[in-house]
Design an enzyme around this catalytic site. Structure first.
Site, PDB file in Angstrom:
ATOM      1  N   HIS A 180      43.060  67.049   8.033  1.00  0.00           N
ATOM      2  CA  HIS A 180      43.350  68.668   7.904  1.00  0.00           C
ATOM      3  C   HIS A 180      44.768  68.844   7.807  1.00  0.00           C
ATOM      4  CE1 HIS A 180      38.740  69.320   8.504  1.00  0.00           C
ATOM      5  NE2 HIS A 180      38.945  68.411   9.604  1.00  0.00           N
ATOM      6  N   ASP A 228      40.599  65.506  14.365  1.00  0.00           N
ATOM      7  CA  ASP A 228      39.157  65.273  14.137  1.00  0.00           C
ATOM      8  C   ASP A 228      39.099  65.072  12.424  1.00  0.00           C
ATOM      9  OD1 ASP A 228      39.973  68.078  13.502  1.00  0.00           O
ATOM     10  OD2 ASP A 228      38.063  68.531  13.122  1.00  0.00           O
ATOM     11  N   GLU A 229      37.875  64.287  12.203  1.00  0.00           N
ATOM     12  CA  GLU A 229      37.375  64.193  10.791  1.00  0.00           C
ATOM     13  C   GLU A 229      38.409  63.860   9.862  1.00  0.00           C
ATOM     14  OE1 GLU A 229      33.801  67.544  10.375  1.00  0.00           O
ATOM     15  OE2 GLU A 229      35.984  68.344   9.778  1.00  0.00           O
ATOM     16  N   ASN A 230      39.207  62.976  10.140  1.00  0.00           N
ATOM     17  CA  ASN A 230      40.130  62.062   9.309  1.00  0.00           C
ATOM     18  C   ASN A 230      39.140  61.122   8.673  1.00  0.00           C
ATOM     19  OD1 ASN A 230      42.108  60.911   7.891  1.00  0.00           O
ATOM     20  ND2 ASN A 230      42.527  59.680   9.555  1.00  0.00           N
ATOM     21  N   GLU A 280      37.672  62.428  18.318  1.00  0.00           N
ATOM     22  CA  GLU A 280      37.984  61.192  17.897  1.00  0.00           C
ATOM     23  C   GLU A 280      39.453  60.587  18.348  1.00  0.00           C
ATOM     24  OE1 GLU A 280      36.880  63.645  16.447  1.00  0.00           O
ATOM     25  OE2 GLU A 280      36.122  63.396  14.222  1.00  0.00           O
TER      26      GLU A 280
END
Lengths: 617, 617
Positions: A180, A228-230, A280
């Site tokens: 992000h 998050d969400e890497n 994460e």
């Protein structure tokens, strides 16, 4: 030494005295763990508000304001005695201003409403792939090239922090990394694409001074670094990063993320702050100082707490899932059947409701957050035992319009946007009826439907952007079907159902007429057809039930097909009461077999057969 | 030398080009007489906006935005060629922030809407008896003791001035004196009550430096010094003032006011400004530099223009009179039958709409100003010949909801305040019906009714504060009665009237049920009874007309008595369509005599007998 201050207000002869008795100032700015307790006593002679800190007095004043009832002859307070304190110390609202920018006044009115709901953390999601929204004076290209000009100056941020502090609310800034971070790269592309084995190190060339600058700007003891969400795809396909991993002996992308988190943590600590990150960041060896925010939900939360981490829960508190308030209300960070020991439970600091920014604009953001956030705020503040959904909705109905006086637009924005879509100051009655009975779909269904459009450039001015979720009309249909199911004389609720279906039955013709020539409205004409079909089918069902008359052979199958059609995301307007409607169809179809079994057997059969499979799996 | 700048936007391949061709910058800040003209051409290939100045380009951009129509597949512009310029150079909106304070964001959203309506003067009525609303650093007790803490800091004022300037709008500050200065006296009582023969002179001890301070703060070349409604009573009863007048040879209070005005004018000029004042400042010998704002109306305006003064018209543009937009729209500062010569007409600079603050709050002020201000703004901008009321209303209906997207709450505040009064997020259908058919009374009728209450402490949260004026439902009744009167077959309009009356007829019972136990709503129950009576009488009338059946002997008298009752200010909710309803009653009563005379004779008789005397006097 005690710094007690006593404030006496409204001291006019004959009028009751208002005493605010506040033992000490408390923290200079709001902090995790502040004493927010207060007591309040209202008698005909005196209002007494007692607290240990100013923030406690603020909480009590909000309660007092909510007790005021306007009448024709002035304002009235009930006589009460209240002793109150929060259950969890971390009660937050997260707003993503990266995907769609929200002007300061939008944030201020939401902070006012948070104060009314006794929330105490405003989590400001300032950076994401779609925008870097805070002024950096050291690296001005971050906002200069990464925000389309839509960012907050440092002065505006200071002003907002002070505004929140005045209401007993912390401001937690988030700088989401290493995923992000596309918006960072716009102004500083070598962060992302420079050759050489030290690419990741180079990130810190900008992250470190930026973090230092932001650590000074934001006074809260915590900084949120996202994490998050890497998905690691770019890492895997980048030879430079692969070389770096090999050199450092980092075996996997997960380990690389851990390496990254540790480096960021060191940075955060170096600048005198504690760190918050999403799930994460929680990897073996992570410092126990880090607070972990769980978007993965209760299981991840419990595991973190068992491992000794301080946790905050954010799932199922995602507003873009368009869950009803009841579902949020009943989701407890530490439920009655928690697997945690009392000691472990202390690691659950509370939770945060999350407003992600994909499809919210300054016009409709309030209606996405409120009134549902009242349910979440109450869950975080009140005891586990306060969990009567009907009573919650009764009180929501009273407090919700009060929040518009605080400045929110969550109720009035609906008609405002429908007027805009109609291109007329007057809303046609058929359009008003449609709007009353439909809701927006959850984000991922919208994204599936419109996957070809670039998110930030969607024009978010359709009916699906206007209508609110968890609508009373839908809840009333559900409640009335439930009453009918439980009434041996098959009468309870049927008059209200009939009136709703009468409103819907002519909608195919009336809506089409109102929408003619207006593409914004006309898009929903097939949905109006569905609603009309349901209205007519509902009237048939009520009639079969009333007459105790067997339905024709294919009637039930026909109605189920009709319900299936109404269950498609036509015009992206969701009919949220289809499960109840399906149940009504089964009541009608099974009515004539009622006398062939016990009432309990019959009811169980209706419920079993009418519940869609997804709920029973 | 020409400073032409050409801005090319949206230059992507295949998409039309947008060219803004602006010849020069124009004034640094907006000024009286700025060139605001522009031309706009939209073709499938190109949008071309041409202007001589930046402010002209701003006006053109507002037109362009209003041309944009959202459709299902994106935004669409019609192909047009427009050449446009204002008729009058002074097109203002006056907002009184003294009687009720209006926060900066309220002013900003109104300035945004002014820009949309191409108005160019924001007249900021900063001081009055009820509050001194601007920070003085020299005499801080002015705002410190004269504003209850509700004032604008100089920084906020500067910010607002810049905000307005960015939109091509001047900010004209008003410091109303010598009347309306009670708020000045709170901090500096010796201004009002010191003994000795030089009391009036002493005023200048504070007025002069304050004026100097404010002249620096506000960049406009004009300062408004009020000068209105000083009734002179206190002067007459004050021996010190009488002694002063005797000493100076001032014969009357009017002369004293003139003396005062001349002194203030000298002050204003000394600080490098020109003066604006209300009608009262216009006395023999007044400098021709002074602009006179006429609240007395057209006759005073014309006389001033004949005498060579520059004039601006504000009557009948008072919003608190609750006139319909049509009346504002047709009131022309220089009407077709003006007695002024072309040379004298040049002295009419334009006009200002006035929002006085007695009964407006941040919640409802937008609905008091808008959409009616659109009619006034168009009157000031467009040629005299653009005066088709029906076409105005057609366009108002389109633009009005667009203004909510600009930030106004003029439409949505109604339901918001009704919800607050209801204490419920849902508005009962009977309450919605009542709200649709009633309007607020003009200010002086409210003041008569509630004369015992102190104005600023009134709780302005009743239905009368919520409902808007000039409501479409009332206008539709009027239009349909007119259609019926003009249709030889007595049919046109009757279906719509029947549907309105059917909505009203049951209101006595349904409204009373909805209002039970809620004093805010219950106050209006007698008005709901009136509406129900009118609804039933209307259905009777339509039936007599349809059947061509003579009405019973006392029917008309009964209905007129009923209309008289509905004409009382019950619950302060006005039924604005009673004149049309009376006409309908006469149509019904005279229907059976239609065949006894010519249609024109018959129609003239209906009109003559049904028009209330006040309109024929």
């Amino acid at each position: 030494m005690e710094q007690r201050s006593q404030l006496v207000l409204f001291k006019t002869s004959g009028a009751p005295t208002f005493i605010v008795d506040c033992k000490s100032k408390g923290s200079d700015i709001p902090q995790l763990g502040d004493d927010e307790s207060y007591s309040l006593e209202v008698t005909p002679q005196e209002i007494t508000l007692k607290s240990n800190t100013v923030v406690g007095a603020i909480r009590g004043l909000e309660t007092l304001v909510q007790l005021v009832t306007p009448t024709q002859n002035g304002y009235v307070l009930p006589a009460v005695t209240i002793k109150d304190q929060p259950r969890f110390p971390w009660r937050g609202l997260h707003i993503d201003v990266s995907r769609h920018f929200q002007p300061i006044e939008v944030l201020k009115r939401n902070i006012d409403a948070m104060a009314a709901a006794k929330m105490n953390v405003f989590h400001w999601h300032l950076t994401d792939d779609q925008g870097f929204r805070i002024e950096s004076k050291i690296f001005p290209k971050l906002q200069g090239m990464g925000s389309d000009g839509l960012f907050y100056t440092q002065d505006e941020a200071k002003d907002l922090i002070a505004y929140a502090a005045d209401r007993g609310i912390r401001v937690l800034p988030e700088f989401d990394m290493p995923g992000h971070t596309t918006a960072w790269m716009v102004g500083y592309p070598d962060l992302a694409s420079a050759p050489g084995p030290y690419e990741i190190e180079r990130h810190f060339g900008i992250f470190d001074p930026t973090m230092g600058e932001m650590a000074k700007l934001f006074p809260d003891e915590y900084i949120h670094i996202g994490g998050d969400e890497n998905n690691g795809k770019q890492w895997s396909s980048n030879p430079a990063i692969q070389a770096f991993m090999k050199k450092k002996g980092i075996a996997s992308n997960v380990d690389l993320q851990t390496y990254f988190s540790q480096r960021v943590l060191a940075l955060v600590n170096k600048h005198g702050k504690k760190m918050v990150g999403w799930d994460e960041v929680l990897a073996p060896g992570l410092s126990k100082d880090v607070v972990v925010q769980s978007w993965r939900g209760a299981t991840a939360l419990d595991q973190g707490a068992k491992d000794g981490y301080n946790m905050i829960l954010s799932q199922p508190y995602y507003f873009d899932a368009m869950f009803p308030a009841s579902r949020h209300y009943l989701a407890d960070p530490v439920p009655a059947n928690t697997p945690l020991t009392p000691e472990q439970q202390k690691h659950v600091l509370g939770g945060e409701a999350c407003m992600w920014g994909e499809v919210v604009t300054p016009q409709n953001i309030d209606s996405r957050i409120w009134p549902r956030n009242l349910a979440i705020a109450e869950r975080f503040w009140s005891p586990q035992s306060v969990n009567d959904v009907n009573d919650y909705y009764r009180r929501e109905n009273i407090v919700s319009p009060q929040l518009e006086l605080v400045g929110l637009k969550h109720l009035s924005s609906v008609d405002g946007m429908v007027r805009a879509a109609s291109g007329s100051a007057e809303i046609a009655p058929a359009v008003a009826t449609l709007v009353k009975y439909v809701e927006p779909y959850m984000l991922w269904i919208r994204e599936r439907d419109r996957s070809k459009s670039p998110t930030q450039l969607w024009s978010l001015t359709s009916l699906e952007d206007a209508v609110n979720t968890d609508q009373p009309a839908g809840r009333e249909i559900a409640a009335n079907v439930d009453r009918l199911l439980n009434d041996p004389s098959f009468n309870a609720g049927s008059a209200d159902l009939q009136s709703a279906f009468n409103e819907l039955a002519p909608l195919d013709k009336t809506y089409a007429a109102a929408a003619a020539g207006n593409p914004n409205l006309d898009k929903a004409t097939p949905r109006a057809q569905d609603l009309a079909n349901l209205g007519r089918a509902g009237l048939e069902a009520l009639n079969f039930i009333k007459q105790n008359q067997p339905v024709p052979q294919t009637w039930l199958a026909d109605k189920l097909a009709l319900i299936d059609r109404a269950n498609q995301p036509t015009a992206m307007l969701r009919i949220a009461w289809l499960d109840s409607f399906r149940r009504l169809a089964y009541i009608a179809a099974y009515r004539s077999s009622y006398s062939t079994m016990t009432p309990d057997q019959w009811k169980a059969k209706v419920i079993a057969d009418s519940t869609p499979k997804r709920d029973r799996e």
